[in-house]
Scaffold this active site. Structure first.
Site, PDB file in Angstrom:
ATOM      1  N   GLU A 182      -7.946  -2.402   1.898  1.00  0.00           N
ATOM      2  CA  GLU A 182      -7.548  -1.188   2.620  1.00  0.00           C
ATOM      3  C   GLU A 182      -8.445  -0.945   3.831  1.00  0.00           C
ATOM      4  O   GLU A 182      -7.981  -0.473   4.873  1.00  0.00           O
ATOM      5  CB  GLU A 182      -7.583   0.015   1.678  1.00  0.00           C
ATOM      6  CG  GLU A 182      -6.717  -0.131   0.432  1.00  0.00           C
ATOM      7  CD  GLU A 182      -5.293  -0.570   0.729  1.00  0.00           C
ATOM      8  OE1 GLU A 182      -4.726  -0.129   1.745  1.00  0.00           O
ATOM      9  OE2 GLU A 182      -4.743  -1.366  -0.053  1.00  0.00           O
TER      10      GLU A 182
ATOM     11  N   GLY B  72      -1.063  -0.015  -5.531  1.00  0.00           N
ATOM     12  CA  GLY B  72      -2.487  -0.122  -5.805  1.00  0.00           C
ATOM     13  C   GLY B  72      -3.300   0.801  -4.930  1.00  0.00           C
ATOM     14  O   GLY B  72      -4.251   1.442  -5.380  1.00  0.00           O
TER      15      GLY B  72
END
Length: 850
Positions: free
Chosen positions: A304, A269
């Site tokens: 992230e 992802g």
């Protein structure tokens, strides 16, 4: 020979020898379409007289110089290692080599955009793939400064962990102007979070004000995708994340800039490279997508960003503690999304989707503890799964409830303050949490982090004349993993008031052992629904008492809030998967629950579960009639849905995924050519592929039709959609071509292989793939040996003929496992998990027949 593996013991031994390293890496990206030139200079301290090795995986090594002495590559370089004998106290190593561009989403990936012929490069180094770009001590505890110097076409963008410098001209290469970018040294980081992204990416810039000052922000995308990038939304989510994490962790953002790059053919992802996060291009929306997908993108952005602290500032010592990265980033990003963005019900989404992933993974024979025993790189490559991510985050949510949010936050802050720029193990974190909470977490850690499996919670109620005489919660564990755990959870009572199920009381309790009595409920009126784990604080499977299950079955739309509705429906789904509820009964329940559902993620999950039930869990003898009934109901719901709504989009897509009758295929053809319309439905690029693929799988579109659409959508996504549609055509010739492309050809990228496999197994007549049952198992080991881990996993998973889901498939799978105990661990695990899924499907089918 070690091959490309590295053991934990070898890494520990090397970390005793090597320290204080710094790297200068020079890359020439203009040497050709398949390879690049890479020169690495490493300066490091060592134990004098010791021997160690440095890692490199590539085409060839031309020169090795250690402390001024040339070493013969033929003597010291083999497999993935360069042997370094007779080290000095201070050392300088030069390795001049030729690297190989990858098409697997690992190492330095090279992609040619079909839209304009431009080349785009990006790196993906987790777990052990920085060694595919430069020579390196490839383990997370040997942190270092990395200085990159890159020669590339002058019209490219070149991005790394440090701010991008002004390039200097580097002459002309075969008619192409070259330039060189000399980056400043990075902070002291692990090699797997270094990065290089290069190509004619478009760039949009902004900034964010932080405790560390003003931080530059950049968003990069391929030119052909730039019109579809919603930069304002992405920057807004990013800024909200910065503010939340700096406050929550009490640590300023630790790096000098923050770029986010959308990259093609990505096999994950996203990846948390320091200051240069790479994302899968599926998060650039070329067409209308569900709100669930938009919400998931926001979560990924925050996940992230959380890694800049969890993983990048403080890094695990070895991959045993991968969960210190992933579970914490998952928990932190969901918390940020719920508290700092418009997605205030993010924890409902987490419970509906992510937690369901964890429960599935935890019931496979391949399950493992959250804090896993990672003996080598092969072990860790298979552990990016629902345990490391979703179960870990679920258990952290439980830990927050157990110790309290303030104590948890203070422990995290102390952890960062003490260990920033360092490496840690599980004990380092637990020490800080024990200090701030005052709790002894030894037993909690042992039961939750170091044991596998999921418990099931059963309410046991005695009712007389509508009044509860006694109530308890019994906890069970599977026989093969007989561990009972402590839980902090809530029990809720819901009553029907008109058409609504309303919570009338809630009790929060500590549950432990086989049975926990709930004396506070004695004497109360028995509610219409008794919900254990109300508010979803605990990680456990749920059961409903008989009366409560009847309420859910009869009134699935009565809940006024999506979280208890999701929990109750999840309990019914678990009962179905565990062969305690007939699959056809679940189909009926799911169809009633879907009617009017407005929570996008819950709707997506219900539709996916419905598809699994119809194709694999329903008794094969009844499957055709059930499929017809489901398709008819979905069509009615799609036509009745609010025009332009999220539900309309999802229902049409779900209908197309199971369409096979002339009525549904006529609808698909009409929507595609415009002769039929559904008010509000955007027949955009993605919907056109959805409709065409349904027609191809139904035998109503051929290769020429697919090629015409591919020419219309000559993009990377268009090529992937075309690969799936071609492979889905229900002819022996189309299946043979898909098999050849996926198994025998060796030039296709990871995404094309995955799409081809998905199309190959998309069949209504399962006999189309039965001839490949034996061939599948015959090709596995040779295929795995030819490919990298990521590509091998894609092929083994996507071409597995699960659609058969019968005893013959189970027998063949078990026979292969019995005969191939010595196969690579990653391949064995992949096939074992497929075996588990087939065995479960057969149990559920048997229950449905009964």
């Amino acid at each position: 020979m070690p091959g490309t593996n590295l053991t934990r013991d070898e890494a520990r031994a090397r970390s005793q020898v090597v320290r204080d390293a710094s790297y200068d890496v020079a890359l020439d990206l203009m040497t050709g379409p398949t390879t690049f030139a890479t020169t690495t200079t490493i300066r490091f301290a060592a134990e004098e007289g010791a021997e160690t090795f440095v890692d490199f995986v590539g085409d060839s090594v031309q020169e090795i110089v250690l402390n001024g002495t040339s070493l013969d590559p033929g003597e010291v370089y083999a497999d993935s290692r360069i042997r370094l004998p007779q080290l000095a106290a201070r050392n300088e190593l030069l390795v001049r080599a030729t690297g190989t561009y990858m098409n697997t989403g690992e190492g330095l990936h090279r992609f040619v955009d079909p839209a304009d012929g431009e080349v785009y490069l990006y790196t993906q180094f987790e777990v052990p793939d920085s060694r595919r770009m430069f020579a390196v001590f490839e383990q997370p505890d040997l942190k270092a400064e990395f200085t990159f110097t890159v020669t590339a076409p002058a019209h490219w963008q070149v991005i790394s962990c440090s701010p991008t410098p002004e390039p200097t001209p580097a002459g002309d290469r075969d008619g192409v102007a070259a330039a060189t970018w000399a980056f400043a040294p990075s902070p002291r980081i692990s090699s797997y979070i270094t990065a290089l992204i290069a190509g004619p990416y478009d760039k949009v810039t902004s900034s964010v004000q932080t405790r560390a000052g003003e931080i530059p922000l950049g968003i990069f995308s391929r030119r052909s995708l730039t019109p579809h990038v919603d930069h304002d939304e992405l920057f807004d989510i990013t800024r909200r994340g910065f503010a939340f994490f700096e406050e929550e962790f009490d640590q300023p953002f630790p790096f000098p800039k923050y770029d986010q790059i959308f990259t093609p053919e990505y096999n994950m992802g996203a990846m948390e490279n320091v200051g240069a996060v790479t994302f899968h291009e599926m998060y650039v929306f070329r067409a209308k997508v569900s709100e669930a997908t938009v919400e998931r993108r926001a979560l990924t952005i925050l996940h992230e960003l959380a890694h800049m602290w969890f993983g990048n500032l403080v890094t695990m010592t070895w991959w045993d503690d991968l969960w210190l990265n992933e579970s914490f980033a998952e928990w932190a990003s969901t918390t940020a999304q719920a508290e700092a963005t418009r997605w205030e019900s993010a924890w409902t989404t987490f419970g509906t989707a992510e937690k369901a992933w964890a429960y599935r993974q935890d019931q496979l024979s391949s399950t493992h503890p959250i804090a896993a025993d990672i003996r080598d790189l092969h072990d860790v490559e298979t552990n990016f799964d629902g345990i490391t991510y979703a179960k870990g985050a679920s258990v952290l949510k439980q830990l927050v409830a157990y110790v309290g949010r303030e104590a948890f936050r203070d422990g995290i802050r102390a952890y960062f303050a003490k260990h920033k720029w360092g490496n840690t193990t599980i004990g380092d974190l637990m020490t800080e949490l024990e200090a701030t909470s005052g709790r002894d977490l030894g037993r909690w850690q042992a039961l939750w982090l170091q044991e596998s499996g999921v418990n099931t919670l059963h309410p046991v109620v005695t009712v007389t004349d509508g009044t509860i005489e006694s109530c308890a919660v019994e906890q069970t564990a599977p026989a093969e993993l007989p561990v009972l755990r402590p839980h902090r959870l809530a029990v809720g009572g819901y009553e029907l008031q008109g058409d609504a199920l309303v919570r009338v009381w809630r009790e929060e309790i500590d549950l432990d052992g086989e049975r926990t009595e709930l004396p506070m409920l004695a004497g109360r009126r028995m509610p219409d629904l008794l919900l254990v784990n109300d508010d979803d604080l605990a990680y456990a499977k749920l059961r409903l008492d008989e009366a409560s299950l009847r309420t859910v079955v009869e009134h699935p739309r009565a809940f006024t809030d999506s979280l208890p509705r999701s929990l109750a429906l999840a309990a019914a789904w678990d009962m179905t998967r565990d062969a305690e509820m007939r699959a056809q009964d679940y189909v009926a329940l799911a169809l009633r629950a879907i009617d009017g559902e407005t929570d996008s993620t819950l709707l997506r999950v219900l539709l996916a579960q419905l598809a699994t039930t119809v194709t694999a869990y329903v008794d094969p003898a009844a499957r055709a009639s059930v499929r017809t009934s489901v398709a008819s109901t979905l069509r009615g719901l799609a036509e009745a849905a609010r025009p332009g709504s999220d539900a309309q989009l999802q229902l049409v897509s779900a209908l197309m995924s199971i369409s096979e009758r002339p009525e549904e295929l006529d609808l698909a053809a009409g929507l595609l050519d415009g002769s039929t319309t559904l008010e509000g439905l955007a027949v955009d690029t993605d919907m056109r592929w959805t409709l065409l693929t349904a027609l191809a799988a139904g035998g109503r579109a051929d290769a020429a039709d697919v090629e015409t659409e591919r020419e219309r959508d000559n993009t990377a996504s268009g090529h992937e959609h075309a690969a799936l549609a071609l492979a889905a055509i229900p002819t022996a010739q189309a299946k043979a071509a898909a098999w050849k492309r996926g198994i025998e050809d060796r030039s296709e990228s990871n995404t094309i292989l995955g799409a081809t496999g998905a199309g190959f197994t998309r069949v209504r007549d399962v006999e189309l793939v039965r001839p490949y049952l034996t061939r599948y198992f015959e090709m596995l080991r040779g295929m795995w040996d030819r490919h990298s881990f990521a590509l091998g996993e894609v092929v083994a998973s996507s071409f597995y003929p699960f659609v058969l889901a019968d005893q013959a498939l189970l027998d063949a799978t078990e026979a292969w496992l019995a005969a191939n105990a010595d196969a690579p661990a990653g391949l064995v695990r992949t096939i074992t998990e497929q075996r588990d899924a087939v065995a479960r499907a057969l149990r559920v089918q048997a229950r449905d027949r009964a």
